[in-house]
Write an enzyme that holds these catalytic residues in place. Structure first.
Site, PDB file in Angstrom:
ATOM      1  N   ASP A   1      32.260  81.026  56.596  1.00  0.00           N
ATOM      2  CA  ASP A   1      33.249  81.118  55.529  1.00  0.00           C
ATOM      3  C   ASP A   1      34.207  82.257  55.868  1.00  0.00           C
ATOM      4  O   ASP A   1      33.920  83.096  56.729  1.00  0.00           O
ATOM      5  CB  ASP A   1      32.522  81.367  54.210  1.00  0.00           C
ATOM      6  CG  ASP A   1      33.460  81.673  53.062  1.00  0.00           C
ATOM      7  OD1 ASP A   1      34.426  80.917  52.869  1.00  0.00           O
ATOM      8  OD2 ASP A   1      33.221  82.674  52.365  1.00  0.00           O
ATOM      9  N   LEU A   2      35.333  82.331  55.161  1.00  0.00           N
ATOM     10  CA  LEU A   2      36.339  83.353  55.455  1.00  0.00           C
ATOM     11  C   LEU A   2      36.368  84.463  54.403  1.00  0.00           C
ATOM     12  O   LEU A   2      35.861  85.562  54.623  1.00  0.00           O
ATOM     13  CB  LEU A   2      37.712  82.702  55.597  1.00  0.00           C
ATOM     14  CG  LEU A   2      38.886  83.620  55.942  1.00  0.00           C
ATOM     15  CD1 LEU A   2      38.633  84.402  57.226  1.00  0.00           C
ATOM     16  CD2 LEU A   2      40.177  82.811  56.043  1.00  0.00           C
ATOM     17  N   ASP A   3      36.931  84.198  53.237  1.00  0.00           N
ATOM     18  CA  ASP A   3      37.076  85.227  52.200  1.00  0.00           C
ATOM     19  C   ASP A   3      35.716  85.614  51.617  1.00  0.00           C
ATOM     20  O   ASP A   3      34.972  84.751  51.142  1.00  0.00           O
ATOM     21  CB  ASP A   3      37.984  84.707  51.086  1.00  0.00           C
ATOM     22  CG  ASP A   3      39.413  84.504  51.545  1.00  0.00           C
ATOM     23  OD1 ASP A   3      40.223  85.430  51.400  1.00  0.00           O
ATOM     24  OD2 ASP A   3      39.708  83.413  52.079  1.00  0.00           O
TER      25      ASP A   3
ATOM     26  N   ASP B   1      29.326  83.336  51.121  1.00  0.00           N
ATOM     27  CA  ASP B   1      29.039  84.288  50.045  1.00  0.00           C
ATOM     28  C   ASP B   1      29.205  83.724  48.650  1.00  0.00           C
ATOM     29  O   ASP B   1      28.912  84.404  47.664  1.00  0.00           O
ATOM     30  CB  ASP B   1      29.978  85.500  50.178  1.00  0.00           C
ATOM     31  CG  ASP B   1      31.406  85.142  49.798  1.00  0.00           C
ATOM     32  OD1 ASP B   1      31.945  84.166  50.370  1.00  0.00           O
ATOM     33  OD2 ASP B   1      31.966  85.820  48.920  1.00  0.00           O
TER      34      ASP B   1
END
Length: 234
Positions: free
Chosen positions: A15-17, A193
């Protein structure tokens, strides 16, 4: 928190953010730490290119933040997949939003100062990080508008409510990418997250791999980046 260790012959889905970069007040105000791109590039080489970024952002935004860092890039929670560098964006066949819904959402945001409207190719996100008291009202409006819909649903994210297609999630991204090299035949590991990452984690586990939640394994995005620095040196 226990130390995370990649299994042999892993395929890594990130995932990124909130996982690779810290959450910011607005989507446009995020900062990419200087050490992140080289960490990802080194780990990609170590994994034989089997590294993908799987985000709710559109692919163009992901690549603008981390150009050439990943072999595959997935946008909008699995709606759009760029399976290899320079390849086309392959988009899932999903219905258009019902007429008037986007306009109603923009009007709703205008009545909540600080809240933000983020358009997507299929759907949109209403952010209330800068207007936290508005979260319940925004949720109630969206759920009322989409009650009974068979094509779109309301999903929760970090201080945001997202309208997105039913049946499109990060688990789809893992399934599709695991069908072909360089991911096929490897052990999938998904790191995320947020609630939107749970489908990706579940699919990785279903295929005999691992799903790691940032808060449990690393603490926060800074912990993930520290782990990546260590992994690139192994």
């Amino acid at each position: 928190m226990s130390p995370a260790q990649l299994p042999p012959h892993a395929a890594l889905f990130l995932d990124l953010d909130g996982t690779l970069i810290d959450i910011a007040p607005t989507p446009d105000s995020v900062v990419v730490p200087d050490d992140l791109p080289p960490s990802l590039s080194a780990l990609r080489r170590r994994l034989g290119d089997a590294l993908a970024i799987v985000s709710g952002r559109p692919i163009a935004q992901i690549e603008a933040l981390l150009p050439n860092a990943a072999y595959a890039v997935v946008g909008e929670h699995g709606y759009a997949i760029r399976a290899h560098p320079g390849g086309p964006e392959e988009c899932a066949p999903v219905a258009l939003l019902q007429d008037g819904l986007e306009a109603a959402a923009r009007a709703l945001i205008a009545s909540h100062p600080g809240a933000l409207f983020e358009p997507k190719a299929r759907g949109f996100v209403l952010h209330y990080r800068l207007a936290p008291q508005s979260g319940p009202a925004i949720e109630a409006a969206l759920r009322g508008w989409l009650e009974g819909s068979t094509t779109y649903r309301v999903g929760q994210a970090h201080m945001a409510w997202e309208v997105k297609p039913i049946g499109i999630d990060k688990g789809r991204a893992v399934r599709e990418l695991m069908k072909a090299p360089p991911f096929a035949g490897r052990t999938p590991v998904f790191i995320g997250d947020d609630v939107t990452d749970e489908d990706g984690m579940a699919e990785a586990r279903r295929q005999g791999g691992l799903g790691w939640r940032v808060q449990e394994m690393f603490g926060d995005a800074a912990g993930v980046r520290a782990w990546l620095r260590g992994e690139r040196e192994n």
